[in-house]
Design a protein around this motif. Structure first.
Motif, PDB file in Angstrom:
ATOM      1  N   ALA A   1       0.811  -1.222   0.000  1.00 28.92           N
ATOM      2  CA  ALA A   1       0.000   0.000   0.000  1.00 28.92           C
ATOM      3  C   ALA A   1       0.846   1.275   0.000  1.00 28.92           C
ATOM      4  O   ALA A   1       0.543   2.226  -0.738  1.00 28.92           O
ATOM      5  N   ALA A   2       1.891   1.338   0.786  1.00 24.30           N
ATOM      6  CA  ALA A   2       2.703   2.568   0.851  1.00 24.30           C
ATOM      7  C   ALA A   2       3.371   2.849  -0.486  1.00 24.30           C
ATOM      8  O   ALA A   2       3.374   3.997  -0.963  1.00 24.30           O
ATOM      9  N   ALA A   3       3.923   1.828  -1.131  1.00 24.02           N
ATOM     10  CA  ALA A   3       4.586   2.024  -2.429  1.00 24.02           C
ATOM     11  C   ALA A   3       3.569   2.352  -3.520  1.00 24.02           C
ATOM     12  O   ALA A   3       3.869   3.133  -4.430  1.00 24.02           O
ATOM     13  N   VAL A   4       2.353   1.802  -3.430  1.00 24.85           N
ATOM     14  CA  VAL A   4       1.298   2.135  -4.385  1.00 24.85           C
ATOM     15  C   VAL A   4       0.919   3.600  -4.217  1.00 24.85           C
ATOM     16  O   VAL A   4       0.835   4.354  -5.199  1.00 24.85           O
ATOM     17  N   ARG A   5       0.702   4.043  -2.957  1.00 27.50           N
ATOM     18  CA  ARG A   5       0.352   5.448  -2.698  1.00 27.50           C
ATOM     19  C   ARG A   5       1.450   6.396  -3.171  1.00 27.50           C
ATOM     20  O   ARG A   5       1.166   7.478  -3.675  1.00 27.50           O
ATOM     21  N   ALA A   6       2.706   5.975  -3.030  1.00 33.04           N
ATOM     22  CA  ALA A   6       3.834   6.819  -3.440  1.00 33.04           C
ATOM     23  C   ALA A   6       4.030   6.821  -4.952  1.00 33.04           C
ATOM     24  O   ALA A   6       4.855   7.585  -5.464  1.00 33.04           O
ATOM     25  N   GLY A   7       3.283   5.978  -5.669  1.00 33.63           N
ATOM     26  CA  GLY A   7       3.395   5.933  -7.126  1.00 33.63           C
ATOM     27  C   GLY A   7       4.562   5.111  -7.636  1.00 33.63           C
ATOM     28  O   GLY A   7       4.847   5.119  -8.831  1.00 33.63           O
ATOM     29  N   ARG A   8       5.230   4.371  -6.748  1.00 38.88           N
ATOM     30  CA  ARG A   8       6.364   3.533  -7.175  1.00 38.88           C
ATOM     31  C   ARG A   8       5.928   2.153  -7.638  1.00 38.88           C
ATOM     32  O   ARG A   8       6.679   1.450  -8.298  1.00 38.88           O
ATOM     33  N   VAL A   9       4.698   1.753  -7.273  1.00 41.90           N
ATOM     34  CA  VAL A   9       4.151   0.453  -7.667  1.00 41.90           C
ATOM     35  C   VAL A   9       2.787   0.675  -8.314  1.00 41.90           C
ATOM     36  O   VAL A   9       1.931   1.375  -7.768  1.00 41.90           O
ATOM     37  N   SER A  10       2.612   0.079  -9.501  1.00 36.07           N
ATOM     38  CA  SER A  10       1.333   0.117 -10.213  1.00 36.07           C
ATOM     39  C   SER A  10       0.951  -1.319 -10.554  1.00 36.07           C
ATOM     40  O   SER A  10       1.699  -2.004 -11.258  1.00 36.07           O
ATOM     41  N   LEU A  11      -0.189  -1.758 -10.034  1.00 37.04           N
ATOM     42  CA  LEU A  11      -0.636  -3.144 -10.225  1.00 37.04           C
ATOM     43  C   LEU A  11      -1.930  -3.164 -11.020  1.00 37.04           C
ATOM     44  O   LEU A  11      -2.823  -2.347 -10.789  1.00 37.04           O
ATOM     45  N   PHE A  12      -2.014  -4.127 -11.956  1.00 32.58           N
ATOM     46  CA  PHE A  12      -3.147  -4.198 -12.868  1.00 32.58           C
ATOM     47  C   PHE A  12      -3.775  -5.586 -12.846  1.00 32.58           C
ATOM     48  O   PHE A  12      -3.072  -6.592 -12.784  1.00 32.58           O
ATOM     49  N   HIS A  13      -5.113  -5.605 -12.949  1.00 33.51           N
ATOM     50  CA  HIS A  13      -5.848  -6.860 -13.110  1.00 33.51           C
ATOM     51  C   HIS A  13      -5.910  -7.119 -14.607  1.00 33.51           C
ATOM     52  O   HIS A  13      -6.720  -6.527 -15.329  1.00 33.51           O
ATOM     53  N   ALA A  14      -5.004  -7.975 -15.086  1.00 34.24           N
ATOM     54  CA  ALA A  14      -4.929  -8.260 -16.520  1.00 34.24           C
ATOM     55  C   ALA A  14      -4.230  -9.592 -16.733  1.00 34.24           C
ATOM     56  O   ALA A  14      -3.285  -9.914 -16.019  1.00 34.24           O
ATOM     57  N   PRO A  15      -4.676 -10.341 -17.721  1.00 30.50           N
ATOM     58  CA  PRO A  15      -3.957 -11.574 -18.066  1.00 30.50           C
ATOM     59  C   PRO A  15      -2.720 -11.228 -18.893  1.00 30.50           C
ATOM     60  O   PRO A  15      -2.616 -10.135 -19.457  1.00 30.50           O
ATOM     61  N   VAL A  16      -1.807 -12.154 -18.980  1.00 31.01           N
ATOM     62  CA  VAL A  16      -0.544 -11.928 -19.675  1.00 31.01           C
ATOM     63  C   VAL A  16      -0.755 -11.662 -21.163  1.00 31.01           C
ATOM     64  O   VAL A  16       0.072 -11.008 -21.797  1.00 31.01           O
ATOM     65  N   ASP A  17      -1.863 -12.109 -21.723  1.00 31.44           N
ATOM     66  CA  ASP A  17      -2.097 -11.867 -23.147  1.00 31.44           C
ATOM     67  C   ASP A  17      -2.852 -10.566 -23.416  1.00 31.44           C
ATOM     68  O   ASP A  17      -3.182 -10.256 -24.551  1.00 31.44           O
ATOM     69  N   ARG A  18      -3.079  -9.770 -22.372  1.00 31.86           N
ATOM     70  CA  ARG A  18      -3.696  -8.446 -22.543  1.00 31.86           C
ATOM     71  C   ARG A  18      -3.034  -7.452 -21.601  1.00 31.86           C
ATOM     72  O   ARG A  18      -3.669  -6.860 -20.730  1.00 31.86           O
ATOM     73  N   LEU A  19      -1.740  -7.259 -21.798  1.00 31.79           N
ATOM     74  CA  LEU A  19      -0.961  -6.394 -20.919  1.00 31.79           C
ATOM     75  C   LEU A  19      -1.281  -4.925 -21.163  1.00 31.79           C
ATOM     76  O   LEU A  19      -1.583  -4.535 -22.294  1.00 31.79           O
ATOM     77  N   PRO A  20      -1.178  -4.103 -20.115  1.00 37.81           N
ATOM     78  CA  PRO A  20      -1.330  -2.657 -20.318  1.00 37.81           C
ATOM     79  C   PRO A  20      -0.151  -2.137 -21.147  1.00 37.81           C
ATOM     80  O   PRO A  20       0.868  -2.805 -21.268  1.00 37.81           O
ATOM     81  N   GLY A  21      -0.284  -0.971 -21.717  1.00 38.31           N
ATOM     82  CA  GLY A  21       0.742  -0.418 -22.611  1.00 38.31           C
ATOM     83  C   GLY A  21       2.013  -0.021 -21.896  1.00 38.31           C
ATOM     84  O   GLY A  21       2.181   1.136 -21.508  1.00 38.31           O
ATOM     85  N   LEU A  22       2.911  -0.953 -21.717  1.00 35.85           N
ATOM     86  CA  LEU A  22       4.193  -0.695 -21.076  1.00 35.85           C
ATOM     87  C   LEU A  22       5.299  -0.970 -22.090  1.00 35.85           C
ATOM     88  O   LEU A  22       5.297  -2.022 -22.725  1.00 35.85           O
ATOM     89  N   THR A  23       6.234  -0.067 -22.230  1.00 38.64           N
ATOM     90  CA  THR A  23       7.377  -0.284 -23.117  1.00 38.64           C
ATOM     91  C   THR A  23       8.629   0.252 -22.447  1.00 38.64           C
ATOM     92  O   THR A  23       8.557   0.976 -21.451  1.00 38.64           O
ATOM     93  N   GLY A  24       9.780  -0.090 -23.004  1.00 40.64           N
ATOM     94  CA  GLY A  24      11.042   0.412 -22.471  1.00 40.64           C
ATOM     95  C   GLY A  24      11.368  -0.105 -21.090  1.00 40.64           C
ATOM     96  O   GLY A  24      12.061   0.565 -20.319  1.00 40.64           O
ATOM     97  N   LEU A  25      10.897  -1.311 -20.772  1.00 41.68           N
ATOM     98  CA  LEU A  25      11.164  -1.889 -19.453  1.00 41.68           C
ATOM     99  C   LEU A  25      12.607  -2.369 -19.348  1.00 41.68           C
ATOM    100  O   LEU A  25      13.217  -2.763 -20.341  1.00 41.68           O
ATOM    101  N   ASP A  26      13.133  -2.353 -18.141  1.00 41.85           N
ATOM    102  CA  ASP A  26      14.488  -2.837 -17.883  1.00 41.85           C
ATOM    103  C   ASP A  26      14.498  -4.305 -17.487  1.00 41.85           C
ATOM    104  O   ASP A  26      15.448  -5.033 -17.798  1.00 41.85           O
TER     105      ASP A  26
END
Length: 194
Positions: free
Chosen positions: A83-108
Motif C-alpha cells: 500500500a505505501a509504495a502504491v500510494r507513493a506511485g512507485r508500484v502500479s498493479l493491474f488486473h490483466a492476463p498476460v495476453d492483454r498487458l497494459p501499454g508498457l514499453t522500455g522496461l528494464d
C-alpha cells in the motif's frame, strides 16, 4: 490446487494467504529478486505477482514496479501488502492476463515466478514480453514445481523447458541459477538484444 493458479473468492483468498506466508514461497521470491541486480532507475514488470511478495522486494530498490495478475483476489492482496509504495506511485498493479498487458514499453526487467504454466501460448507471450524490454533488458523466469512427487529432476526438466522457450523467443546470454529447496527452484535469466 486450481485456486493457486487462479485464486477466486474465499478459497482464493485462503490460497493467497498460504502463498504469502509459506516460508519457501517467501524465500523463493526474495532469491529471484536478488538475482535481478536491480538499480534505482529500473522499470520492472512482474507477470503473475500473486500476493505481491516479489513486488515489495523489488520496490525497495527499483524506481518503478509494474505488475499484472489475472486474479482480482491477488490484486487486492498485493495492493494491501504494498500500500505505501502504491500510494507513493512507485508500484502500479493491474488486473490483466498476460495476453492483454497494459501499454508498457522500455522496461528494464521482466520477472515471473511460478506463473508461466498458467499462460496461454507461453512462447508467443514471451515474444510479446521481449518487445516490451529495452535493448539489454533482462528477463527472469523461475519455477519451483509443485506437482506430486516433484524432485530435483523435475526442477531440472522445468529449467530446460524455460530455457528453450526463452531461446526460441529470441533471448540471449541465458543462464540457470538453482535454489536448493524441496523441491529446488530453477531461475532462468536472459537478455534482450535488438
Amino acid at each position: 490446487m486450481r485456486q493457486f493458479g487462479w485464486p477466486r473468492g474465499v478459497a482464493g483468498a485462503a490460497a493467497g494467504w498460504v502463498m504469502a506466508h509459506r516460508g519457501s514461497n517467501r524465500e523463493r521470491n526474495r532469491w529471484v529478486v536478488s538475482l535481478l541486480d536491480l538499480r534505482p532507475t529500473d522499470r520492472v514488470l512482474e507477470v503473475g505477482f500473486g500476493p505481491g511478495i516479489a513486488v515489495g522486494e523489488m520496490a525497495r530498490v527499483a524506481g518503478q514496479v509494474y505488475g499484472v495478475d489475472h486474479s482480482s483476489v491477488m490484486l487486492r492482496a498485493a495492493r494491501r501488502r504494498n500500500a505505501a509504495a502504491v500510494r507513493a506511485g512507485r508500484v502500479s498493479l493491474f488486473h490483466a492476463p498476460v495476453d492483454r498487458l497494459p501499454g508498457l514499453t522500455g522496461l528494464d526487467v521482466i520477472v515471473s515466478v511460478n506463473s508461466l504454466g498458467f499462460w496461454p501460448e507461453p512462447g508467443e507471450r514471451l515474444r510479446e514480453l521481449r518487445g516490451l524490454l529495452r535493448d539489454g533488458g533482462r528477463i527472469a523466469l523461475a519455477s519451483q514445481p509443485r506437482c506430486l512427487g516433484a524432485s530435483a529432476e523435475t526442477t531440472e526438466r522445468a529449467g530446460r523447458e524455460l530455457s528453450e522457450l526463452l531461446a526460441a523467443a529470441g533471448f540471449v546470454d541465458l543462464r540457470t541459477e538453482t535454489l536448493e529447496l524441496a523441491p529446488p527452484v530453477a531461475c532462468i535469466l536472459g537478455t534482450n538484444r535488438l
